[in-house]
Design a protein around this motif. Sequence first.
Motif, PDB file in Angstrom:
ATOM      1  N   LEU A 193     -10.217  -5.686   1.487  1.00  0.00           N
ATOM      2  CA  LEU A 193      -9.306  -6.670   2.071  1.00  0.00           C
ATOM      3  C   LEU A 193     -10.094  -7.815   2.708  1.00  0.00           C
ATOM      4  O   LEU A 193      -9.752  -8.994   2.551  1.00  0.00           O
TER       5      LEU A 193
ATOM      6  N   GLU B 199       0.948  -0.686  -3.929  1.00  0.00           N
ATOM      7  CA  GLU B 199       1.905   0.185  -3.252  1.00  0.00           C
ATOM      8  C   GLU B 199       1.265   1.229  -2.356  1.00  0.00           C
ATOM      9  O   GLU B 199       1.973   1.919  -1.640  1.00  0.00           O
ATOM     10  N   HIS B 200      -0.034   1.365  -2.338  1.00  0.00           N
ATOM     11  CA  HIS B 200      -0.668   2.431  -1.550  1.00  0.00           C
ATOM     12  C   HIS B 200      -1.146   1.981  -0.170  1.00  0.00           C
ATOM     13  O   HIS B 200      -1.539   2.810   0.637  1.00  0.00           O
ATOM     14  N   GLY B 201      -1.153   0.693   0.097  1.00  0.00           N
ATOM     15  CA  GLY B 201      -1.591   0.224   1.406  1.00  0.00           C
ATOM     16  C   GLY B 201      -3.107   0.058   1.486  1.00  0.00           C
ATOM     17  O   GLY B 201      -3.819   0.046   0.467  1.00  0.00           O
ATOM     18  N   ILE B 202      -3.597  -0.052   2.712  1.00  0.00           N
ATOM     19  CA  ILE B 202      -5.010  -0.349   2.953  1.00  0.00           C
ATOM     20  C   ILE B 202      -5.714   0.820   3.648  1.00  0.00           C
ATOM     21  O   ILE B 202      -6.748   1.286   3.185  1.00  0.00           O
TER      22      ILE B 202
ATOM     23  N   VAL C  70      -6.384  -0.852   8.287  1.00  0.00           N
ATOM     24  CA  VAL C  70      -5.695  -2.032   7.762  1.00  0.00           C
ATOM     25  C   VAL C  70      -6.468  -3.322   8.044  1.00  0.00           C
ATOM     26  O   VAL C  70      -6.926  -3.980   7.109  1.00  0.00           O
ATOM     27  N   LEU C  71      -6.614  -3.710   9.293  1.00  0.00           N
ATOM     28  CA  LEU C  71      -7.182  -5.026   9.607  1.00  0.00           C
ATOM     29  C   LEU C  71      -8.703  -5.020   9.439  1.00  0.00           C
ATOM     30  O   LEU C  71      -9.398  -4.195  10.044  1.00  0.00           O
TER      31      LEU C  71
ATOM     32  N   THR D 257       4.053   2.564   5.252  1.00  0.00           N
ATOM     33  CA  THR D 257       3.229   2.064   4.151  1.00  0.00           C
ATOM     34  C   THR D 257       4.039   1.215   3.177  1.00  0.00           C
ATOM     35  O   THR D 257       3.511   0.810   2.148  1.00  0.00           O
TER      36      THR D 257
ATOM     37  N   ALA E 101       2.999  -1.617   8.337  1.00  0.00           N
ATOM     38  CA  ALA E 101       1.880  -1.875   9.257  1.00  0.00           C
ATOM     39  C   ALA E 101       1.014  -0.637   9.476  1.00  0.00           C
ATOM     40  O   ALA E 101       0.053  -0.675  10.249  1.00  0.00           O
TER      41      ALA E 101
ATOM     42  N   ILE F 183      -4.755  -6.363  -4.647  1.00  0.00           N
ATOM     43  CA  ILE F 183      -5.640  -5.209  -4.821  1.00  0.00           C
ATOM     44  C   ILE F 183      -5.017  -3.920  -4.299  1.00  0.00           C
ATOM     45  O   ILE F 183      -5.578  -2.850  -4.468  1.00  0.00           O
ATOM     46  N   SER F 184      -3.862  -4.015  -3.658  1.00  0.00           N
ATOM     47  CA  SER F 184      -3.137  -2.808  -3.267  1.00  0.00           C
ATOM     48  C   SER F 184      -1.651  -3.057  -3.404  1.00  0.00           C
ATOM     49  O   SER F 184      -1.020  -3.672  -2.555  1.00  0.00           O
TER      50      SER F 184
END
Lengths: 476, 476
Positions: free
Chosen positions: A439, A428-431, A469-470, A150, A202, A425-426
């Motif tokens: 996203l 440090e916490h990721g998606i 994520v994607l 992350t 990733a 919009i993120s």
Amino acid sequence: MDDRATLEARLAAAVGPAHVLTADGDTEPYLTDWRGRFHGRARAVVRPASTEEVAAVVRACAATATPLVAQGGNTGHCGGATPDASGDAVVLALGRMNRVRAVDRANATLTVEAGMTLAAVQQAARDAGLFFPLSLAAEGSCCIGGNISTNAGGTAVLRYGNTRELVLGLEVVLADGSVWNGLRGLRKDNTGYDLKQLFIGAEGTLGIVTAAVLKLFAPARSRCTAFAAVVDVDHAVHLLHALKQTLGDRLVGFELMSRLTVELSRKHLPSLPDPLPGHPWYALIEANDSAADSAVGALTEAALAAALEDGIVADAAVARSEQQAADLWTLRENVAEAQKREGPNIKHDISLPVSAVPAYLAAAADRLAAALPGVRFVTFGHLGDGNLHYNLSGPEDVAAETFMRQAPLANRIVHDLVAAHGGSISAEHGIGQLKRGELARYKDPLEIELMWRVKRALDPQGILNPGKVLPEPPQR
Amino acid sequence: MDDRATLEARLAAAVGPAHVLTADGDTEPYLTDWRGRFHGRARAVVRPASTEEVAAVVRACAATATPLVAQGGNTGHCGGATPDASGDAVVLALGRMNRVRAVDRANATLTVEAGMTLAAVQQAARDAGLFFPLSLAAEGSCCIGGNISTNAGGTAVLRYGNTRELVLGLEVVLADGSVWNGLRGLRKDNTGYDLKQLFIGAEGTLGIVTAAVLKLFAPARSRCTAFAAVVDVDHAVHLLHALKQTLGDRLVGFELMSRLTVELSRKHLPSLPDPLPGHPWYALIEANDSAADSAVGALTEAALAAALEDGIVADAAVARSEQQAADLWTLRENVAEAQKREGPNIKHDISLPVSAVPAYLAAAADRLAAALPGVRFVTFGHLGDGNLHYNLSGPEDVAAETFMRQAPLANRIVHDLVAAHGGSISAEHGIGQLKRGELARYKDPLEIELMWRVKRALDPQGILNPGKVLPEPPQR
């Protein structure tokens, strides 16, 4: 045997039957995220103890096109390590891969397996007389593999960077079960594409990180913690700049807190101090030095005195004891807990160019106050990195549940303005699953297309953490 | 019109006819690398002045499957920016894209175009009261786009990292001529894959870097330069560790020099000092501090005194004036020029885990002395990063040309031992054309395959700098 039976037999052969969990009572802790927002199902939870076992599990899944969800401490904020509701996935829980593989003091590196907790990594560095700077609230439970996947931030980014900057090498099991050994302990290596960068951040969608070579640093031997009051956020930005100029690398933390945030923290922990009452904004300042008897305290005081004289700060206080320093940090770190006790609130993890923070906060306050009458701004965060935890609580006389129904509207205002101010919009916490929709809304379609090209190049079957994520591939 | 005429018309339309060079006299400076080792030919050299013009050039080349070679200052060491001999390629010379797009003091960032020289970037940072730490010998001529595309190292990596660590955002023209705007000035951004990492260090094979957002730092306001004698390289490694523990981030340079290197430098510039005669190895130490009246000098002296007492250093001297400091650095920096005057020599740009450097040097000296009788070791480099410029001169009584015939044998010994010690055959200079064969030999085939998957995902036609960096695809 049907496919399912074949897969389970292969998983049992890979990790031993005792480490393939399928009973509801056994799998449950792995199927709900730490915050309790995402609940999934899984075909099995497997607990490999070595890279070879991970590779065997991935080969078994690849042969049957079975989705794989890697999981470390299960402490993520965005549901990235929680399987979806289909029950198709195998959860790969890496907690048994928790060994230190190598300590190299002269090279200032540590080679660790992905399932070590962050606290255990920090301790291993200390045991070697060195320091691993990544630090965050979940450090007792979160695993270094998850931190890497992350690209975790935390409290020392201002000086040491994000997790990405702390990784020199990786070992990764790829989507076909082959093992890439990139465990190099080199500060300089320009032999082709820097492949490890693909896997950092990733969230397990491009490969399974099984081990890493981490950079270590000299430990701090003297420190200074201070608290400064400023009239507005613009002055806080000026103070940050002034402190950087004098303190340079000594400045490791610069946290913004609004008056409301200080009051909220103290409301739920009344023993905490109120060092400088009566000001609208504060900065919590942490500086340290590798030298034992350094001038870091005197330098910080002098810089604050100059800032007072220049009208940048309204008032300032320097901690005179370890206890005072600890109390100042507790004042800051208790905000999350205080918010939880206060009831549901709408959370954001945003970043902006530091220079854009004052204008952003002014614009967001205007629009949100108009759209959500009585909204209370719980504004705090790592101003030194431009990262704000910009949280919204409802009016005291409105039930939290009623207020929470306005979350989509609030998110839209907050994130639209972030995009308009060149932010993220993120931060440090990721998606994970949580922000996939956001996203899709804010990411340039070209960038989403590039992400998909990379994804397909590395995971052509799409078995690694699908649905995370994607966003859906753009039509172009 | 045939394809060639079509292409030239499109190029002229893209950048204006005056900026499409085709006459031999005009194109010549772009077709030979700075060291004069690689000579190529080109269909045309085009000189765009904006991102839109670069995009139009790339679209024209993509439409005709014409290879494109991006070039900045043309100062690379590995021929990465020189076209091949076919004459098929268009050289994209970026020198006209040399503007500062934005200065953001409060965010400590600078947005610059790819064709700015590194020296101009440094100056723009100084003009803003800040500091851009990348520094290397070619800084007056090399361009920041080339620094980014080769992930340049230089003299301040120990403290600030390679170029990769200094880049927050990129603008890149992709292989189909679309423009990815990733010019974000954010310290934290975890919204999906960090695509900029793909293009940093890719030597123009994945996209054309046209602009970047760079991180700036507080300038140093006090410094200390020192010279220490040690009995062997193992002691130099111990000294590095001891200095890091005390000086922490203040330690910005730690350069190793053998006695022969000092003598060679002084032979060709006799006015240089010989600060500590009669020792086999030396370390040149640079420490600095953002504070104006800091204790950096006293701390460095105390650390060296302790190292003397502990038997880590044999002798030490601290520069007492700016002139003395400058002379010590000239002693180090003159080595390259002295070697050139001394005649041809076999150069290597290797890196190792710092802890492995002593064993590596001992093993390499043994094998090379046996294979190349009378060989002289010109060993120096950035020991703080594990990066050595491990150069070999022939015996004084052997013609340099005769000695140079043994280069393939020497390279094999040097690089085989680097691989055996976990090192890199290209620490900071990249691969280009020069080291493509070596890369094929030493890189894990799996890693080469991953590189090709990324390459094909981003440049399916293979028009971006073909024949550079990537070895032939492995048969798997």
